[in-house]
Enzyme design. Sequence first.
Site, short mmCIF file in Angstrom:
data_model
loop_
_atom_site.label_atom_id
_atom_site.label_comp_id
_atom_site.label_asym_id
_atom_site.label_seq_id
_atom_site.Cartn_x
_atom_site.Cartn_y
_atom_site.Cartn_z
N GLU A 191 17.00 -4.79 -3.52
CA GLU A 191 15.61 -4.38 -3.57
C GLU A 191 15.48 -2.89 -3.88
O GLU A 191 15.89 -2.05 -3.08
CB GLU A 191 14.89 -4.66 -2.26
CG GLU A 191 13.42 -4.23 -2.31
CD GLU A 191 12.71 -4.33 -0.98
OE1 GLU A 191 11.46 -4.42 -0.99
OE2 GLU A 191 13.38 -4.30 0.07
N GLU A 290 4.56 -8.64 2.89
CA GLU A 290 5.13 -7.49 3.59
C GLU A 290 4.14 -6.34 3.49
O GLU A 290 4.31 -5.41 2.71
CB GLU A 290 6.49 -7.09 3.01
CG GLU A 290 7.18 -6.02 3.84
CD GLU A 290 8.49 -5.55 3.23
OE1 GLU A 290 9.55 -6.03 3.66
OE2 GLU A 290 8.44 -4.71 2.31
#
Length: 318
Positions: A191, A290
């Site tokens: 990520e 998120e």
Amino acid sequence: MAPLRFSANVSWLFPEFPGLPARLRAAGSSGFEAAEVAWPYAEQPEALARAAREAGLRLVLINTPPGDREKGEMGLGAVPGRQAAFREGLEQAVLYAKALGCPRSTGGEDAVARDKRRLGVLSRVPEAGDVALWSWVWPRRIRRWVHLMAGRVPQGADRAAVRSEMETVFLENLRHAAGVLAQESLVGLLEPINTRITDPRYFLDTPQQAAAILQKVGRPNLQLQMDLFHWQIMDGNLTGNIREFLPLVGHVQVAQVPGRGEPDSPGELNFPYLFQLLEDEGYRGFVGCEYRPQGDTVEGLNWLRSYWDRQGCPQAGQ
């Protein structure tokens, strides 16, 4: 076009509840089918697994341990001199991933053979470098991921000066991780985290950098984690980047920019457009929520209930 599927990141959502098991139950009662947890390691894995089962949730994503937070560590994958600690953390992450419901296997080849029988689409068991055939196995069969955190540029170091050394360490650790994860039919994720707002010292900060590293590693069970919040801040051009990099993406996460609130909160991103783009491009993974709720988490889920209504998706209690 299939509707998107959403997972609740309970490290961010439902802060009204004191602990991950309670947050998992809240996510389940709110209609989510899946959940993700950044760092579950303060809880016993059996307790989390039981809470997820009772809530009707699949736990689909965890991160590798961050390292020593008091010393400013935020992942260890690319940090020189911390290879042994990264591998210890990886073993802990695999232990939790297995306990939280991930498929078990007795070895890489046996696991693939079982996938072959279940899918009924392969003429032979793929070998490690056979990306074309592996693509039939991993995306369709595997729905559990481990985010392999790269970590930060060491304090006081010049990013450009240490970039080559850190990439070498990262490549070494990723190749090791791919082998460990394959033994348990798990997929590793890379990520990029923006270095303009969130973490100025994070090593991996653009999709271009992550994609280049994935190409160098060359392991089919390592994929890209696309957090639209970070991608927008670093590079913008979301339409082009989504289309270019989506074939590498195993998991998506969303939050509004710049406040990191709900997708329908004020900000730069047009999420109805982005969700439609993901559908049009054939994305089949989960979309992780998120974000930082601006108020009560459940009340702030109106955007998701509206999406489900438009798609004709059943919700909790229906």
